[in-house]
Motif scaffolding. Structure first.
Motif, short mmCIF file in Angstrom:
data_model
loop_
_atom_site.label_atom_id
_atom_site.label_comp_id
_atom_site.label_asym_id
_atom_site.label_seq_id
_atom_site.Cartn_x
_atom_site.Cartn_y
_atom_site.Cartn_z
N LYS A 70 35.10 51.93 57.12
CA LYS A 70 36.54 51.95 57.40
C LYS A 70 36.97 50.67 58.08
O LYS A 70 38.08 50.15 57.84
N LEU A 71 36.11 50.13 58.94
CA LEU A 71 36.45 48.90 59.65
C LEU A 71 36.70 47.76 58.67
O LEU A 71 37.71 47.05 58.76
N PHE A 72 35.81 47.60 57.70
CA PHE A 72 35.94 46.47 56.78
C PHE A 72 37.08 46.68 55.78
O PHE A 72 37.82 45.74 55.48
N ILE A 73 37.25 47.89 55.28
CA ILE A 73 38.33 48.11 54.31
C ILE A 73 39.69 48.07 55.02
O ILE A 73 40.69 47.66 54.42
N ALA A 74 39.74 48.46 56.31
CA ALA A 74 40.99 48.35 57.06
C ALA A 74 41.36 46.89 57.27
O ALA A 74 42.55 46.53 57.26
N CYS A 75 40.35 46.05 57.47
CA CYS A 75 40.61 44.61 57.61
C CYS A 75 41.19 44.05 56.32
O CYS A 75 42.13 43.25 56.33
N VAL A 76 40.64 44.47 55.17
CA VAL A 76 41.18 44.04 53.88
C VAL A 76 42.60 44.57 53.69
O VAL A 76 43.51 43.86 53.25
N PHE A 77 42.82 45.84 54.04
CA PHE A 77 44.12 46.48 53.88
C PHE A 77 45.19 45.74 54.68
O PHE A 77 46.33 45.60 54.23
N ALA A 78 44.82 45.27 55.88
CA ALA A 78 45.78 44.54 56.71
C ALA A 78 46.03 43.13 56.18
O ALA A 78 47.16 42.65 56.14
N ASN A 79 44.95 42.46 55.76
CA ASN A 79 45.09 41.07 55.33
C ASN A 79 45.78 40.93 53.98
O ASN A 79 46.37 39.89 53.69
N VAL A 80 45.70 41.96 53.14
CA VAL A 80 46.36 41.86 51.85
C VAL A 80 47.88 41.86 52.02
O VAL A 80 48.61 41.28 51.21
N TYR A 81 48.38 42.45 53.10
CA TYR A 81 49.80 42.34 53.44
C TYR A 81 50.16 40.88 53.71
O TYR A 81 51.17 40.36 53.21
N ASN A 82 49.33 40.23 54.54
CA ASN A 82 49.59 38.84 54.87
C ASN A 82 49.50 37.94 53.64
O ASN A 82 50.26 36.97 53.51
N TYR A 83 48.55 38.24 52.77
CA TYR A 83 48.39 37.45 51.56
C TYR A 83 49.66 37.52 50.70
O TYR A 83 50.17 36.51 50.22
N MET A 84 50.16 38.73 50.53
CA MET A 84 51.36 38.91 49.71
C MET A 84 52.58 38.29 50.39
O MET A 84 53.45 37.70 49.72
N SER A 85 52.65 38.40 51.70
CA SER A 85 53.79 37.85 52.44
C SER A 85 53.85 36.33 52.30
O SER A 85 54.93 35.74 52.21
N GLY A 86 52.69 35.68 52.31
CA GLY A 86 52.66 34.23 52.17
C GLY A 86 52.85 33.76 50.75
O GLY A 86 53.23 32.61 50.50
N LEU A 87 52.58 34.62 49.78
CA LEU A 87 52.68 34.26 48.37
C LEU A 87 54.12 34.28 47.87
O LEU A 87 54.48 33.50 46.97
N ILE A 88 54.96 35.14 48.46
CA ILE A 88 56.31 35.39 47.94
C ILE A 88 57.36 34.73 48.82
O ILE A 88 57.28 34.80 50.04
N PRO A 89 58.38 34.09 48.23
CA PRO A 89 59.48 33.52 49.03
C PRO A 89 60.33 34.60 49.68
O PRO A 89 60.30 35.77 49.28
N THR A 90 61.12 34.20 50.66
CA THR A 90 61.90 35.14 51.46
C THR A 90 62.86 35.97 50.63
O THR A 90 63.03 37.17 50.86
N CYS A 91 63.50 35.36 49.65
CA CYS A 91 64.57 36.04 48.91
C CYS A 91 64.08 37.27 48.16
O CYS A 91 64.86 38.20 47.89
N VAL A 92 62.79 37.31 47.79
CA VAL A 92 62.26 38.46 47.05
C VAL A 92 61.09 39.11 47.78
O VAL A 92 60.37 39.92 47.20
N ARG A 93 60.89 38.77 49.06
CA ARG A 93 59.71 39.28 49.77
C ARG A 93 59.77 40.79 49.93
O ARG A 93 58.76 41.48 49.71
N SER A 94 60.90 41.33 50.32
CA SER A 94 61.02 42.78 50.49
C SER A 94 60.77 43.51 49.17
O SER A 94 60.08 44.53 49.13
#
Length: 301
Positions: free
Chosen positions: A257-281
């Motif tokens: 759970k520790l390792f998959i939770a780390c992936v689960f949290a970081n994939v949010y950051n990955y997507m947030s950095g990939l998408i511009p503000t206008c379509v991020r939500s």
């Protein structure tokens, strides 16, 4: 069924909460505070275990949660600022100016820096076409073939991460040992992953290595060990408790759970950095739908 449908709508502000946090902070702090959102979530998991233990029945449990939801709503309306990035992207420069100046006053910014901020805001010229346009999920795939491919890859990653993550979460009630203790340990695994392990690796490694080598691979190893311990209980060297051997299983599940939770949290950051503000939500909501599909798939397996 109606109540569960309404409850599912509560995930919308949860997604918006992460998007807002990613836009309130600069690029140097975005990944860290994105992980802190999941830290708050893990504290909520632990709090639910404690609350469920002391609640007389499920009705009192739901009443307390409802009151806490109302308190969080009031707090959000009064204290949480709007995203200045979002306001700028929509051409609402004066509203963004008020938000940034209020933040500057709260941070005790000097007059010189405040004047620079005002001059920068006044000189900003928004893109009139983007500010007036309403973006939809189809806009994620109208940019380029490469970008569309990246979006589909991210959809698949979210599906897989959610399938494993919620597979562990939904399986907690079937694990040997005390349910309240096991759920608390599950929350502690997420807390450690996002408070210590996640920030340590996200500053030193790119996302691909973070998600793969330090996320999926260790999680797969520990969950495989859980399977072998369940098939061969004598592998657990610890004595039985309540007629069951559950200590080693709990340890391996905690690490998985520790390792998959780390992936689960970081994939949010990955997507947030990939998408511009206008379509991020829109993008975060879309990939969250892929994650919910992964969560719904696990019970059918």
């Amino acid at each position: 069924t109606i109540s569960r449908f309404i409850l599912a709508l509560e995930y919308v502000p949860a997604t918006s909460c992460f998007v807002l946090a990613s836009e309130l902070f600069g690029e140097n702090y975005r990944n860290f505070f994105g992980l802190m959102i999941v830290v708050a979530y893990s504290l909520g998991v632990i709090g639910c275990s404690v609350l469920a233990y002391f609640a007389v029945d499920y009705q009192n449990y739901l009443r307390i949660l409802s009151v806490l939801s109302i308190i969080s709503y009031i707090f959000t309306v009064i204290y949480v600022p709007e995203s200045a990035r979002y306001l700028f992207s929509k051409g609402r420069k004066e509203e963004a100016k008020k938000v940034l100046l209020k933040i500057a006053d709260g941070n005790d910014v000097g007059e010189e820096e405040r004047e620079k901020l005002v001059n920068y805001i006044d000189s900003y010229q928004p893109d009139s076409q983007k500010s007036e346009k309403q973006f939809f999920i189809t806009d994620l795939f109208s940019q380029s073939t490469f970008f569309s491919t990246q979006i589909f890859k991210t959809f698949f990653i979210w599906f897989c991460v959610s399938l494993v993550y919620f597979g562990i979460c939904l399986h907690i009630n079937r694990m040997p040992g005390d349910l309240y203790l096991t759920n608390t340990v599950s929350g502690l695994a997420e807390l450690i992953a996002c408070l210590f392990f996640g920030p340590f690796i996200v500053k030193r490694l790119p996302f691909r290595k973070t998600l793969g080598s330090l996320g999926f691979l260790p999680c797969t190893i520990f969950l495989t060990l859980v399977y072998f311990v369940l098939q061969f209980p004598n592998l657990d060297p610890f004595p039985k408790n309540d007629g069951q051997k559950w200590v080693l299983i709990t340890i391996f599940c905690f690490l998985g759970k520790l390792f998959i939770a780390c992936v689960f949290a970081n994939v949010y950051n990955y997507m947030s950095g990939l998408i511009p503000t206008c379509v991020r939500s829109t993008a975060i909501s879309a990939v969250s739908a892929a994650a919910r599909l992964g969560a719904a798939t696990y019970p059918q397996l």
